[in-house]
Design a protein around this motif. Sequence first.
Motif, PDB file in Angstrom:
ATOM      1  N   VAL A   1       3.396  31.519   7.760  1.00 53.18           N
ATOM      2  CA  VAL A   1       2.307  30.890   8.523  1.00 53.18           C
ATOM      3  C   VAL A   1       2.976  30.047   9.600  1.00 53.18           C
ATOM      4  CG1 VAL A   1       0.328  29.324   8.413  1.00 53.18           C
ATOM      5  CG2 VAL A   1       0.843  30.832   6.469  1.00 53.18           C
ATOM      6  N   ARG A   2       2.794  30.410  10.861  1.00 53.12           N
ATOM      7  CA  ARG A   2       3.489  29.695  11.946  1.00 53.12           C
ATOM      8  C   ARG A   2       2.697  29.855  13.238  1.00 53.12           C
ATOM      9  NH1 ARG A   2       8.598  33.963  12.297  1.00 53.12           N
ATOM     10  NH2 ARG A   2       7.348  35.730  12.980  1.00 53.12           N
ATOM     11  N   GLY A   3       3.120  29.149  14.278  1.00 54.53           N
ATOM     12  CA  GLY A   3       2.366  29.098  15.529  1.00 54.53           C
ATOM     13  C   GLY A   3       2.370  30.434  16.272  1.00 54.53           C
TER      14      GLY A   3
ATOM     15  N   ASP B   1       3.038  31.009  19.161  1.00 48.55           N
ATOM     16  CA  ASP B   1       4.139  31.188  20.118  1.00 48.55           C
ATOM     17  C   ASP B   1       5.224  32.107  19.545  1.00 48.55           C
ATOM     18  OD1 ASP B   1       4.576  29.132  18.251  1.00 48.55           O
ATOM     19  OD2 ASP B   1       5.994  28.097  19.543  1.00 48.55           O
ATOM     20  N   LEU B   2       5.220  32.286  18.223  1.00 43.38           N
ATOM     21  CA  LEU B   2       6.233  33.161  17.600  1.00 43.38           C
ATOM     22  C   LEU B   2       5.670  34.541  17.265  1.00 43.38           C
ATOM     23  CD1 LEU B   2       7.900  30.407  15.418  1.00 43.38           C
ATOM     24  CD2 LEU B   2       8.866  31.536  17.422  1.00 43.38           C
ATOM     25  N   PHE B   3       4.450  34.773  17.714  1.00 45.02           N
ATOM     26  CA  PHE B   3       3.773  36.032  17.381  1.00 45.02           C
ATOM     27  C   PHE B   3       4.603  37.260  17.787  1.00 45.02           C
ATOM     28  CE2 PHE B   3       0.854  39.506  18.444  1.00 45.02           C
ATOM     29  CZ  PHE B   3       0.090  39.595  17.298  1.00 45.02           C
TER      30      PHE B   3
ATOM     31  N   PHE C   1       5.127  30.099   0.415  1.00 44.21           N
ATOM     32  CA  PHE C   1       4.966  29.678   1.813  1.00 44.21           C
ATOM     33  C   PHE C   1       6.189  28.877   2.218  1.00 44.21           C
ATOM     34  CE2 PHE C   1       0.807  30.340   0.083  1.00 44.21           C
ATOM     35  CZ  PHE C   1       0.048  30.845   1.123  1.00 44.21           C
ATOM     36  N   ARG C   2       6.366  28.728   3.526  1.00 45.19           N
ATOM     37  CA  ARG C   2       7.457  27.853   3.974  1.00 45.19           C
ATOM     38  C   ARG C   2       7.080  27.198   5.298  1.00 45.19           C
ATOM     39  NH1 ARG C   2       8.214  29.975   8.929  1.00 45.19           N
ATOM     40  NH2 ARG C   2       9.392  31.891   9.063  1.00 45.19           N
ATOM     41  N   PHE C   3       7.591  25.988   5.478  1.00 47.22           N
ATOM     42  CA  PHE C   3       7.503  25.325   6.783  1.00 47.22           C
ATOM     43  C   PHE C   3       8.945  25.179   7.239  1.00 47.22           C
ATOM     44  CE2 PHE C   3       7.196  21.200   9.222  1.00 47.22           C
ATOM     45  CZ  PHE C   3       6.613  21.778  10.339  1.00 47.22           C
ATOM     46  N   ALA C   4       9.228  25.568   8.493  1.00 51.81           N
ATOM     47  CA  ALA C   4      10.634  25.707   8.901  1.00 51.81           C
ATOM     48  C   ALA C   4      10.920  25.030  10.244  1.00 51.81           C
ATOM     49  CB  ALA C   4      10.977  27.204   8.981  1.00 51.81           C
ATOM     50  N   PRO C   5      10.854  23.698  10.276  1.00 47.11           N
ATOM     51  CA  PRO C   5      11.075  23.016  11.558  1.00 47.11           C
ATOM     52  C   PRO C   5      12.545  22.954  11.950  1.00 47.11           C
ATOM     53  CG  PRO C   5      10.780  21.403   9.811  1.00 47.11           C
ATOM     54  CD  PRO C   5      10.593  22.758   9.176  1.00 47.11           C
ATOM     55  N   SER C   6      12.785  22.814  13.257  1.00 50.41           N
ATOM     56  CA  SER C   6      14.140  22.598  13.770  1.00 50.41           C
ATOM     57  C   SER C   6      14.283  21.109  14.054  1.00 50.41           C
ATOM     58  CB  SER C   6      14.353  23.368  15.063  1.00 50.41           C
ATOM     59  OG  SER C   6      14.135  24.734  14.837  1.00 50.41           O
ATOM     60  N   PRO C   7      15.338  20.462  13.548  1.00 51.66           N
ATOM     61  CA  PRO C   7      15.478  19.013  13.775  1.00 51.66           C
ATOM     62  C   PRO C   7      16.079  18.716  15.153  1.00 51.66           C
ATOM     63  CG  PRO C   7      17.226  19.786  12.335  1.00 51.66           C
ATOM     64  CD  PRO C   7      16.389  20.991  12.659  1.00 51.66           C
TER      65      PRO C   7
ATOM     66  N   SER D   1      21.696  33.366  14.934  1.00 53.92           N
ATOM     67  CA  SER D   1      20.656  33.147  15.939  1.00 53.92           C
ATOM     68  C   SER D   1      19.356  32.892  15.187  1.00 53.92           C
ATOM     69  CB  SER D   1      20.480  34.399  16.793  1.00 53.92           C
ATOM     70  OG  SER D   1      20.032  35.454  15.957  1.00 53.92           O
ATOM     71  N   TYR D   2      18.345  32.443  15.897  1.00 53.16           N
ATOM     72  CA  TYR D   2      17.039  32.211  15.269  1.00 53.16           C
ATOM     73  C   TYR D   2      16.554  33.476  14.560  1.00 53.16           C
ATOM     74  CZ  TYR D   2      12.001  32.347  14.893  1.00 53.16           C
ATOM     75  OH  TYR D   2      10.729  32.559  14.417  1.00 53.16           O
ATOM     76  N   HIS D   3      16.524  34.615  15.301  1.00 56.48           N
ATOM     77  CA  HIS D   3      15.949  35.832  14.725  1.00 56.48           C
ATOM     78  C   HIS D   3      16.661  36.239  13.434  1.00 56.48           C
ATOM     79  CE1 HIS D   3      13.394  36.476  18.146  1.00 56.48           C
ATOM     80  NE2 HIS D   3      14.380  36.727  18.987  1.00 56.48           N
TER      81      HIS D   3
ATOM     82  N   SER E   1      18.686  34.441  11.359  1.00 50.10           N
ATOM     83  CA  SER E   1      18.655  33.525  10.217  1.00 50.10           C
ATOM     84  C   SER E   1      17.254  33.409   9.611  1.00 50.10           C
ATOM     85  CB  SER E   1      19.241  32.158  10.567  1.00 50.10           C
ATOM     86  OG  SER E   1      18.875  31.770  11.842  1.00 50.10           O
ATOM     87  N   VAL E   2      16.218  33.505  10.443  1.00 50.23           N
ATOM     88  CA  VAL E   2      14.858  33.379   9.898  1.00 50.23           C
ATOM     89  C   VAL E   2      14.553  34.563   8.957  1.00 50.23           C
ATOM     90  CG1 VAL E   2      13.431  34.573  11.630  1.00 50.23           C
ATOM     91  CG2 VAL E   2      12.608  32.496  10.648  1.00 50.23           C
ATOM     92  N   VAL E   3      15.014  35.732   9.352  1.00 51.74           N
ATOM     93  CA  VAL E   3      14.751  36.932   8.558  1.00 51.74           C
ATOM     94  C   VAL E   3      15.539  36.898   7.237  1.00 51.74           C
ATOM     95  CG1 VAL E   3      15.377  39.388   8.580  1.00 51.74           C
ATOM     96  CG2 VAL E   3      14.018  38.432  10.439  1.00 51.74           C
TER      97      VAL E   3
ATOM     98  N   ILE F   1      15.137  23.628   6.890  1.00 49.10           N
ATOM     99  CA  ILE F   1      15.557  22.922   8.094  1.00 49.10           C
ATOM    100  C   ILE F   1      16.371  23.900   8.941  1.00 49.10           C
ATOM    101  CG2 ILE F   1      16.927  20.974   8.961  1.00 49.10           C
ATOM    102  CD1 ILE F   1      14.365  20.063   7.569  1.00 49.10           C
ATOM    103  N   GLU F   2      15.859  24.259  10.101  1.00 47.15           N
ATOM    104  CA  GLU F   2      16.507  25.281  10.940  1.00 47.15           C
ATOM    105  C   GLU F   2      17.440  24.576  11.925  1.00 47.15           C
ATOM    106  OE1 GLU F   2      13.671  28.371  12.126  1.00 47.15           O
ATOM    107  OE2 GLU F   2      13.893  29.049  10.055  1.00 47.15           O
ATOM    108  N   ASP F   3      18.631  24.262  11.413  1.00 47.13           N
ATOM    109  CA  ASP F   3      19.562  23.392  12.161  1.00 47.13           C
ATOM    110  C   ASP F   3      20.828  24.143  12.591  1.00 47.13           C
ATOM    111  OD1 ASP F   3      20.546  23.779   9.622  1.00 47.13           O
ATOM    112  OD2 ASP F   3      21.161  21.720   9.290  1.00 47.13           O
TER     113      ASP F   3
HETATM  114  N1  GLU Z   1      12.220  26.768  13.540  1.00 46.17           N
HETATM  115  C1  GLU Z   1      11.123  27.335  14.284  1.00 46.17           C
HETATM  116  C2  GLU Z   1      10.460  26.240  15.098  1.00 46.17           C
HETATM  117  O1  GLU Z   1      10.633  25.063  14.811  1.00 46.17           O
HETATM  118  C3  GLU Z   1      10.076  27.969  13.401  1.00 46.17           C
HETATM  119  C4  GLU Z   1      10.534  29.256  12.842  1.00 46.17           C
HETATM  120  C5  GLU Z   1       9.491  30.054  12.089  1.00 46.17           C
HETATM  121  O2  GLU Z   1       8.520  29.497  11.570  1.00 46.17           O
HETATM  122  O3  GLU Z   1       9.677  31.269  11.987  1.00 46.17           O
HETATM  123  O4  GLU Z   1       9.754  26.573  16.032  1.00 46.17           O
END
Ligand code: GLU
Length: 293
Positions: A221-223, A225-227, A5-11, A203-205, A207-209, A41-43
């Motif tokens: 597992v994420r919100g 809003d990213l569906f 699993f991962r949690f990937a917040p942007s600071p 870009s987000y797309h 780097s996340v992949v 850390i998605e920075d």
């Molecule tokens: N960094 C993204 C955010 O903070 C989350 C990315 C993801 O979980 O795919 O909303």
Amino acid sequence: MPPVFRFAPSPNGYLHLGHACSALLNFDAACRSGGRLLLRIEDIDPARCRPEFEAAIYQDLAWLGISWEMPVRRQSEHLADYRAALEKLSAMGLVYPAFESRAEIARLVAQREAQGPWPRDPDGAPLYPGAAKSMAPDARARLLDSATPCALRLDMAAARARVPDLDWIEHGEGPEGAVVARPQAHPEAWGDVILARKETPTSYHLSVVIDDALQGVTEVVRGADLFWSTSVHRLLQHLLDLPQPVYRHHRLVTDGEARKLSKSTAATGLRELRAQGASLADIRGLVGLVRPA
Ligand code: GLU
């Protein structure tokens, strides 16, 4: 192999209850399944990310009782990985430079909208209206030679022609509840997405992949809003020959007026709630996640 699993917040701000919900869901699921939890850390956005927000992420997560594997992956330290992926997509003929500024794009959209409705992506932003894809090769070469700043965009039609069938395994819920096939579930709904920007070479797309694959993530597992973004992620995974994680999009924590939380406030910020004396059990209660037995 244990699930990853991962949690990937942007600071780019302080964590709020929405982040707590996501982080705790990941943590609980990892504990329950004997899995691993990674923190990323998605920075990549130097204009919005700040070291004090990153430091606060570590503090807030520790306060929530969450532990994660070290080392933490900071995206800004791995730009070469994203560049390599971009080169692969370019070599497949799927990337083109677009030279318009944000203001020019806004003007072009206004022109199109004066003639009738112009499509918007699932987040409500107008699709790219530019004509950079069909630019004459010599004009494009001149701009590239003179190092004119540009964004790199995915040629969605060409990408889709290579990957006609796309789906993903969803164990959560879509923004409207059940997962159903609908036009937004196709990556075309996003138009020619940006893969790299003038100010940051990814870009987000993208780097996340890349990171989910390099880190061996098996469960995203994420919100919710990213569906809809998941369709773009699945397309990039196909094109770059990357493994497919399982997705679980969870409902969003909303404010009193049923709006998604976007900034931390005294009512929703984890630091503020902590300063007001909230306990971990209070936070779990506020996001509807009782501690598993
Ligand atoms: N960094 C993204 C955010 O903070 C989350 C990315 C993801 O979980 O795919 O909303």
